[in-house]
Design a protein around this motif. Structure first.
Motif, PDB file in Angstrom:
ATOM      1  N   VAL A 185      -9.277  -8.282   4.734  1.00 44.54           N
ATOM      2  CA  VAL A 185      -8.092  -7.671   4.132  1.00 44.54           C
ATOM      3  C   VAL A 185      -8.129  -6.149   4.282  1.00 44.54           C
ATOM      4  N   LEU A 186      -9.282  -5.541   4.035  1.00 46.41           N
ATOM      5  CA  LEU A 186      -9.384  -4.080   4.181  1.00 46.41           C
ATOM      6  C   LEU A 186      -9.165  -3.638   5.621  1.00 46.41           C
ATOM      7  N   ASN A 187      -9.706  -4.378   6.555  1.00 45.88           N
ATOM      8  CA  ASN A 187      -9.488  -4.033   7.966  1.00 45.88           C
ATOM      9  C   ASN A 187      -8.013  -4.108   8.328  1.00 45.88           C
ATOM     10  N   ASN A 188      -7.309  -5.072   7.754  1.00 48.46           N
ATOM     11  CA  ASN A 188      -5.893  -5.254   8.069  1.00 48.46           C
ATOM     12  C   ASN A 188      -4.993  -4.205   7.420  1.00 48.46           C
ATOM     13  N   CYS A 189      -5.479  -3.559   6.332  1.00 46.41           N
ATOM     14  CA  CYS A 189      -4.601  -2.596   5.665  1.00 46.41           C
ATOM     15  C   CYS A 189      -5.167  -1.174   5.621  1.00 46.41           C
ATOM     16  N   LYS A 190      -6.301  -0.924   6.289  1.00 48.88           N
ATOM     17  CA  LYS A 190      -6.928   0.400   6.194  1.00 48.88           C
ATOM     18  C   LYS A 190      -6.046   1.510   6.747  1.00 48.88           C
ATOM     19  N   SER A 191      -5.202   1.181   7.719  1.00 48.66           N
ATOM     20  CA  SER A 191      -4.336   2.220   8.286  1.00 48.66           C
ATOM     21  C   SER A 191      -3.234   2.638   7.313  1.00 48.66           C
ATOM     22  N   TYR A 192      -3.009   1.835   6.275  1.00 49.37           N
ATOM     23  CA  TYR A 192      -1.974   2.154   5.290  1.00 49.37           C
ATOM     24  C   TYR A 192      -2.538   2.851   4.048  1.00 49.37           C
ATOM     25  N   ILE A 193      -3.857   2.860   3.908  1.00 44.47           N
ATOM     26  CA  ILE A 193      -4.474   3.451   2.724  1.00 44.47           C
ATOM     27  C   ILE A 193      -4.642   4.952   2.919  1.00 44.47           C
TER      28      ILE A 193
ATOM     29  N   GLU B 216     -17.691   1.477   4.249  1.00 41.43           N
ATOM     30  CA  GLU B 216     -17.808   1.242   5.691  1.00 41.43           C
ATOM     31  C   GLU B 216     -16.441   1.235   6.367  1.00 41.43           C
ATOM     32  N   ILE B 217     -15.454   0.635   5.715  1.00 43.71           N
ATOM     33  CA  ILE B 217     -14.130   0.464   6.333  1.00 43.71           C
ATOM     34  C   ILE B 217     -13.188   1.616   5.996  1.00 43.71           C
ATOM     35  N   VAL B 218     -13.284   2.118   4.775  1.00 45.95           N
ATOM     36  CA  VAL B 218     -12.432   3.238   4.332  1.00 45.95           C
ATOM     37  C   VAL B 218     -13.367   4.359   3.841  1.00 45.95           C
ATOM     38  N   PRO B 219     -13.978   5.104   4.753  1.00 40.77           N
ATOM     39  CA  PRO B 219     -14.997   6.091   4.352  1.00 40.77           C
ATOM     40  C   PRO B 219     -14.447   7.141   3.379  1.00 40.77           C
ATOM     41  N   ASN B 220     -15.343   7.582   2.481  1.00 40.83           N
ATOM     42  CA  ASN B 220     -15.029   8.644   1.520  1.00 40.83           C
ATOM     43  C   ASN B 220     -13.866   8.297   0.592  1.00 40.83           C
ATOM     44  N   SER B 221     -13.679   7.010   0.349  1.00 38.68           N
ATOM     45  CA  SER B 221     -12.582   6.586  -0.532  1.00 38.68           C
ATOM     46  C   SER B 221     -12.938   6.876  -1.984  1.00 38.68           C
TER      47      SER B 221
ATOM     48  N   ASN C 140       0.802  -1.226   0.000  1.00 36.86           N
ATOM     49  CA  ASN C 140       0.000   0.000   0.000  1.00 36.86           C
ATOM     50  C   ASN C 140       0.835   1.276   0.000  1.00 36.86           C
ATOM     51  N   PHE C 141       2.089   1.185   0.435  1.00 35.35           N
ATOM     52  CA  PHE C 141       2.898   2.382   0.647  1.00 35.35           C
ATOM     53  C   PHE C 141       3.174   3.150  -0.653  1.00 35.35           C
ATOM     54  N   ASN C 142       2.837   4.437  -0.617  1.00 37.65           N
ATOM     55  CA  ASN C 142       3.175   5.364  -1.697  1.00 37.65           C
ATOM     56  C   ASN C 142       2.611   4.928  -3.053  1.00 37.65           C
ATOM     57  N   LYS C 143       1.418   4.329  -3.038  1.00 39.23           N
ATOM     58  CA  LYS C 143       0.794   3.875  -4.280  1.00 39.23           C
ATOM     59  C   LYS C 143      -0.290   4.864  -4.713  1.00 39.23           C
ATOM     60  N   ASP C 144      -0.428   5.017  -6.020  1.00 39.78           N
ATOM     61  CA  ASP C 144      -1.478   5.871  -6.572  1.00 39.78           C
ATOM     62  C   ASP C 144      -2.824   5.169  -6.587  1.00 39.78           C
TER      63      ASP C 144
END
Length: 342
Positions: free
Chosen positions: A88-96, A123-128, A70-74
């Protein structure tokens, strides 16, 4: 455009799209859950489990680290089976990051919540900045650069067009579509009908039967879709009838292959084992059946497939049920709207 892309999921579709993006010259990282698969792919530069004939480009990097992918990705490509998206989203949401675009390429409806993937993401990554890429597209053919056409859909026009530009190649044509609900439902519901087409094949029925299943199946899909807020016209396009055709007719379709086995009398659990990959239509059948009850939509094909998969109904009895239903007009809505004219 020199983009940095993360791909979540190392199945056949995630791998095919990662290869496509890497061949365009992008910096691509692909995340795999299975460490043994990661080691083997790093050693051989082939996804021997899912795409054994395709060599990975040198600029496609592999990892099992969610922060790294996830790091520094467009953009992040979400290619995880529907049942695993939430975890998977719950595990990586802090990196998005807020400005990263999430491109979902999975097709299904969550069983427990009956949510579409866009709703899970919200729900997991609001306003994405969310988009879905869908349409008639076997991973095996895309990986071999066979001409393919799909749809990019987002509630934000610029995001849909960004994803269109991101993926489009001379062999992979991408159209933009604003109907996220319709595109998501088209990709999910066609797997249910494909199971039915496979069951029909397994029973030894002919082309007439399959044509009827596909044609009446798209009616069912559109009826539910419109009740849920989709545009009916979407089901006449690539994400609807296009995806339905390829999934119901090809032996590359794992849903059709699973249906064939079930039609031949093999238990559903054993059919899944024989396929060896996720058969989204089996879980989606339950979600679709539940949604049809909530929205009060008549879906006889879905109901019979649900009976076979979850209630132990005899497949031959289910075919008979469909054929002896009360007679109807084909275009019921037109007849009702013009009752005095015909």
């Amino acid at each position: 455009m020199s983009e940095r892309i993360g791909v979540l999921g190392g199945g056949s579709w995630g791998t095919a799209l990662a290869i496509l993006l890497a061949k365009k010259g992008y910096d691509v990282h692909m995340w795999l859950r299975d460490e043994e698969q990661l080691i083997d792919m790093n050693r051989t530069r082939i996804n021997n489990k899912y795409l054994p004939d395709i060599i990975l480009p040198p600029n496609l990097k592999l990892t099992n680290d969610l922060e790294e992918v996830n790091f520094n990705k467009d953009a992040i490509v979400l290619s995880v089976g529907t049942h695993g998206v939430r975890e998977v989203l719950n595990n990586c949401k802090s990196y998005i990051k807020k400005d990263q675009i999430i491109v979902n390429v999975s097709k299904g409806i969550e069983n427990e919540s009956l949510l579409r993937i866009s709703q899970i993401v919200e729900e997991i990554v609001p306003n994405s900045r969310y988009a879905i890429l869908s349409g008639p597209s076997h991973a095996e053919e895309v990986a071999k650069n066979m001409p393919t056409t799909v749809v990019s859909s987002s509630g934000i026009k610029e995001v849909a067009e960004y994803v269109q530009d991101l993926f489009i190649t001379p062999e992979f044509r991408v159209y933009a579509n604003p109907d996220v609900i319709g595109v998501e439902l088209g990709g999910a519901l066609k797997n249910v009908i494909a199971l039915g087409a496979g069951i029909s094949d397994g029973l030894g029925c002919g082309d007439n039967t399959k044509a009827a299943l596909m044609t009446r199946g798209i009616f069912e899909m559109a009826r539910l879709g419109e009740k849920m807020g989709a545009q009916g016209s979407t089901f006449l396009g690539l994400a609807g009838i296009g995806d339905l055709i390829v999934t119901c007719t090809s032996m590359l379709s794992r849903n059709r292959r699973a249906g064939i086995l079930i039609g031949q009398g093999i238990k559903t659990s054993d059919a899944i084992k024989q396929i060896g990959m996720v058969v989204e239509g089996i879980k989606t059948t339950k979600s679709t059946f539940d949604l049809s009850k909530i929205y009060n939509v008549d879906m006889p094909i879905t109901e019979e497939i649900y009976g076979v998969l979850y209630e132990g109904k005899d497949v031959k009895y289910s075919v008979s049920n469909l054929m002896i239903r009360d007679k109807k007009h084909e275009m019921e809505n037109i007849v009702l709207e013009n009752n005095n004219l015909w």
